[in-house]
Design an enzyme around this catalytic site. Sequence first.
Site, PDB file in Angstrom:
ATOM      1  N   ARG A 163     -23.940  37.658 -27.036  1.00  0.00           N
ATOM      2  CA  ARG A 163     -25.406  37.507 -26.938  1.00  0.00           C
ATOM      3  C   ARG A 163     -26.135  38.753 -27.432  1.00  0.00           C
ATOM      4  O   ARG A 163     -27.218  39.083 -26.936  1.00  0.00           O
ATOM      5  CB  ARG A 163     -25.836  37.143 -25.509  1.00  0.00           C
ATOM      6  N   GLU A 185     -16.758  30.513 -15.417  1.00  0.00           N
ATOM      7  CA  GLU A 185     -16.550  30.301 -16.851  1.00  0.00           C
ATOM      8  C   GLU A 185     -15.191  30.817 -17.322  1.00  0.00           C
ATOM      9  O   GLU A 185     -15.074  31.494 -18.336  1.00  0.00           O
ATOM     10  CB  GLU A 185     -17.675  30.973 -17.643  1.00  0.00           C
ATOM     11  N   ASP A 243     -29.605  29.676 -16.045  1.00  0.00           N
ATOM     12  CA  ASP A 243     -29.065  30.740 -16.892  1.00  0.00           C
ATOM     13  C   ASP A 243     -30.092  31.311 -17.866  1.00  0.00           C
ATOM     14  O   ASP A 243     -30.025  31.012 -19.059  1.00  0.00           O
ATOM     15  CB  ASP A 243     -27.852  30.210 -17.660  1.00  0.00           C
ATOM     16  N   GLU A 261     -31.205  35.800 -25.413  1.00  0.00           N
ATOM     17  CA  GLU A 261     -30.261  34.720 -25.694  1.00  0.00           C
ATOM     18  C   GLU A 261     -30.969  33.370 -25.862  1.00  0.00           C
ATOM     19  O   GLU A 261     -30.670  32.627 -26.791  1.00  0.00           O
ATOM     20  CB  GLU A 261     -29.237  34.634 -24.566  1.00  0.00           C
TER      21      GLU A 261
END
Lengths: 721, 721
Positions: free
Chosen positions: B185, B308, B382, B410
Amino acid sequence: MRKFALLILLQFSMAAFCLAEDGGRLWLRYDKIEDAQKLDQYRAAVKGVLVEGSSATVAAIREELEMGLSGLLGESIPGLTEMQQEGTIVAGTPTSSPFIAGLGLDKRLEPLGEEGFLIQTGKFGGKKIILIAANRDIGVLYGAFHLLRYLQTNGDLGKLAVESAPKLKLRILNHWDNLDRTVERGYAGFSIWDWHRLPGYIDARYKEYARANASIGINGAVVTNVNANSLILRPDYLDKVRALADVFRPYGIRIYLTARFNAPMELGKLKTADPLDPEVRQWWKDKIDEIYTLVPDFGGFLVKANSEGQPGPQNYNRTHAEGADMLAQPLKAHNGVVMWRAFVYSGDVPVDRSKQANNEFVPLDGQFADNVLVQVKNGPIDFQPREPFHPLFGAMPSTPLMMEFQVTQEYLGQGTHLVYLAPMWEEVLDADTYAKGPGSTVAKVIDGSLEGHRLSGMAGVSNIGNDRNWTGHLFGQANWYAYGRLAWNPGLGSAEIAEEWIRMTFLNDPGSVEKIKSVMMASHEACVDYMTPLGLHHIMGAGHHYGPGPWVSRMSRPDWTSVYYHKADKEGLGFDRTPAGSNAVEQYFEPVRSRFASRESCPEKYLLWFHHVKWTDKLASGKTLWEALCLHYHHGAEAVNRMRTSWESLKGKIDEERFEQVDMLLGIQEKEAKWWRDACLSYFQTFSGMDIPDGLEKPAHDLPYYESLSFPYAPGIRPRW
Amino acid sequence: MRKFALLILLQFSMAAFCLAEDGGRLWLRYDKIEDAQKLDQYRAAVKGVLVEGSSATVAAIREELEMGLSGLLGESIPGLTEMQQEGTIVAGTPTSSPFIAGLGLDKRLEPLGEEGFLIQTGKFGGKKIILIAANRDIGVLYGAFHLLRYLQTNGDLGKLAVESAPKLKLRILNHWDNLDRTVERGYAGFSIWDWHRLPGYIDARYKEYARANASIGINGAVVTNVNANSLILRPDYLDKVRALADVFRPYGIRIYLTARFNAPMELGKLKTADPLDPEVRQWWKDKIDEIYTLVPDFGGFLVKANSEGQPGPQNYNRTHAEGADMLAQPLKAHNGVVMWRAFVYSGDVPVDRSKQANNEFVPLDGQFADNVLVQVKNGPIDFQPREPFHPLFGAMPSTPLMMEFQVTQEYLGQGTHLVYLAPMWEEVLDADTYAKGPGSTVAKVIDGSLEGHRLSGMAGVSNIGNDRNWTGHLFGQANWYAYGRLAWNPGLGSAEIAEEWIRMTFLNDPGSVEKIKSVMMASHEACVDYMTPLGLHHIMGAGHHYGPGPWVSRMSRPDWTSVYYHKADKEGLGFDRTPAGSNAVEQYFEPVRSRFASRESCPEKYLLWFHHVKWTDKLASGKTLWEALCLHYHHGAEAVNRMRTSWESLKGKIDEERFEQVDMLLGIQEKEAKWWRDACLSYFQTFSGMDIPDGLEKPAHDLPYYESLSFPYAPGIRPRW
């Protein structure tokens, strides 16, 4: 323009104190001349600049001369619109400048061609002026940079008379830059091409890049990696390429791309990429026409085919010549060329890798279209610290051969070693192939004079990245600079080029210039000694090629290992390429062949390249091979100590930021030279079974330690998950 | 130091014309004050600088004050060794400065703590001086930067009296930088950490980075990615970390690392990483002790676990608290902390992703060691252009919660959109959780005042890269700046911070300042409108998150798709999080819960976050949802037009290079805003079946065109083969 020039002058007079003294200005510094006498002479001779014409290149000439002269002379040098006074610099072509047209220079200009120029001080039209004349605007720009360099290096304006034209037609940088901005074998950060933000965002560096290249005569850039990605040929990417080309054009830089051979399949969704398939040929013709609508001066394609996994014509049982022809025909209509790389070797072929290029290409001599050049690396393996010249030079008389040098230091210290490469390049260019008897030097092969080729060229694999100082190591700039100067004139000496660069980049004080020059001139031999002395080659770490790895023996193909090349055993060391061995020597013309083939006449610097030599054999020095090997490795490391001591004696003469940059890296180079020395000798010792001679420093660690070191993120290869 | 100051002064007085006007100097420009009256006032009040003491921080204070004041005042401001004259700036602590010790400031200094400072003009010891005093050297440095900012923004020296101490203890940048120099990012080039050349080569940027952060009060940096690599804990890498820490230390920046949970297996070759296994605990204790021998002020670890794909304690059926404890115990002995991220959600769990953090962490409240902070993103999904505040804030009273903001854009235009993020952060910090009744704002939760926690902190995911201007987009610098200022004092207003930054970065002329400020203050709402109006979220392109992708429906897990979040159907649009739906609203305290749960009282900006609304339903404006959606998307795009027009009216007031940089990017933003608008409306139209209202520009292409666009090399994700 006066105001601009004044501001620039102020800026440059401050530059020595500029916080941004990070090397970003390269050799185009234009700081005020320090030598008072020279400054007076220049100020007396230069009062203004007259550049007539209206092209973008003319504008660049005007900007460069006014900025450069104002900086160097420490006073505003105005741009004039007509001849007024003595001391005017008049720059132009008979077409752009009525004044120059009136001088009747046609006879003198004619032999200078499209890119050459003349510079002359003297009375013209009754006035004492400095004349920069050429047939084309770009020639005038080259002349302007030449004059600025002449002042930067404190030349004498009194007797200035220059006529210069490039010996090579194509003077090109090859960027092994990927579209994700990683750079294969790049050690200066990442790619300067910000593809994602092109064409909307034009980074200021693109123009700086074009200026820097034009200042040394480079006239082309292949902006994508030879391990090609067909995406660059997609319309949205071609529009990005168009934007770059628009920035480069005024500076005479033509843009080139790498063509992925199976792009018709990947991009065009065709079922084949067979170069004789009509659909495939049409796809390439259409794609090439599309490119030229966007980039009317597009240079052409560089192709790496059937090499290291790249697709190529051989996938369809076609020859390299047939593959090249498919691209050459449609490019010819637009005055474009194909540069086809001879760097091919197959993992399946049991033949000595160093022989494969000749085996594949010599039979094809004469079969290539006339706008195709075959691009050949300087040596038969792969940019090693030292290689004999490539046997293809002279062996394809009917084909224009292009030299491929590697400016980026993949095998010569990467981003942390000071290694000036010009002496190595000079060694190759001066080598005599004897292709047509004595005097058939490599230089004459590539400049086309040996066989009278219309096309000629040199390619340099770029060492440029997005680091603030462009090349990672400040002295990497010297290799970029020297490459461009040699491409303009392969006859230039590496020492004179080094002196130019030093004076432009650092200072003009003769004592300091000599010191830096001796550091540079000693650096290549030092690197050879601490990495691969006596003809050793390809014994570096696997993959990233960082650091020593003579023990590398397990790779997906044998000719990627170190043991394949050094052939160390209990008996001795070296690759036997004589008739008793792989007989690679047969690819050279006599008398080179016999000289290399004979243990006695083979130059010691190539000894282990061509011969397997017993550890106990005596060399010319009277030392055994083992002793000589140890001495070379130690001399290499000691030479780096001397380089650093010499550099540190310049403290205070060079701005602190650049001084420290180089000093820190010399510290790293000192450590790594010893690392190479100790790791290689520890390894070879397991074969020779002999001790390191008394008086020589012993390795700091044992062999398992050196073998245990790992560098998963060493730069220069694509990052991995 | 006089000579140095003079040189710097000359350099800075030239800076406006510096070729290197590329944004690299950030807001620390120190150019000569243009307002003549102010300049006179400052020159009269400031004659010299007295900074007593000998620490590295004291040296940094001296250097910064002399360089900054000499630049701003356009004359050399000498460093003094003793009190001489009126108009001296005296900076120090009672410990370092006998003069300050003599002023008896203890009572005033005591409440300022370890990092606070006071600045006071007035008579001290009988002389009219400017005093910068603090309890510790670092406080003095913060005060010095405050004074310099005060002059850069043309404050009135007459009535200067400041007492300032940070509201938050940990003010940290999180670098999602990988060891291969890619930045997850990251949109400003690649990582500024040149790990390969550390520790031998210290890039000049490391110190510039530390200076810039200290100037806004940032006191910590996590230099590695939360998706962690255990290699950073290998001895050779720890020595590189040591070298960075040595550069940061004088500027009060503590270094932190990310701990890969299974490092004991990857690096230590253990069979498990179970946090209750004695061998594992010993391995971490030894590793932590090893780090502190190299970096005595090491800050601690940031951990992303069981999220994740990252390993964590749940792999061994242990809780997050047990995992954190394993690291917290050995760190405690060295005054280190653990920052444990609450950003966890499982692909297998059918629960609404926005609820999972609370479900996992609320039960653990009170179980964490007292040197552990739980780091919570501002919203429950997010870093979307707009999210309601995260329901964890206020829900874990016994645990210090750290705010995690994302400075890198991002989801808000990445490297090409001008979006000033401070108004979005302000919205979250001011939000009232009602955890302990009205006034229980998020700001009070994270500054520890609501529950009286000793530890408090804020983390900002860095937008810094190796681009020359640090942040890719020049206005990304404003987000870095604003993040630091808010971490020092979450009560500051986003508009006043913007004005500070504009005056330091560009100019002080009030008209122009207002113009730039209005561009910045309008930019976030504009971005929300052209990307995700009315509470829409997570409808961007897959993987790289670049551009619109409301059609994304096939990913390895449903909660990575867009359709999971917008729930568009023939009926309407939006995610029902009321009790009739996922009931995510239950995680908020009353009355927030009911306000969000009710279609009537739910703020329209969160409407589609909490409700599935019929296309034909009327909103407050009287427009139907479909009409309102279309209008928001169009307003967003039009706002960018206005931003660009406003910026272009500044041509000539700002140096050409930075003006052009921003203008080119605004051009890209204009195109991309329309792209978002047209792609999203074309897609949602396939559900609403309604036309885009008359008078609104129709999409330039059809939906298949927008769906066909691909960006395999968009920045911010690791490059792939």
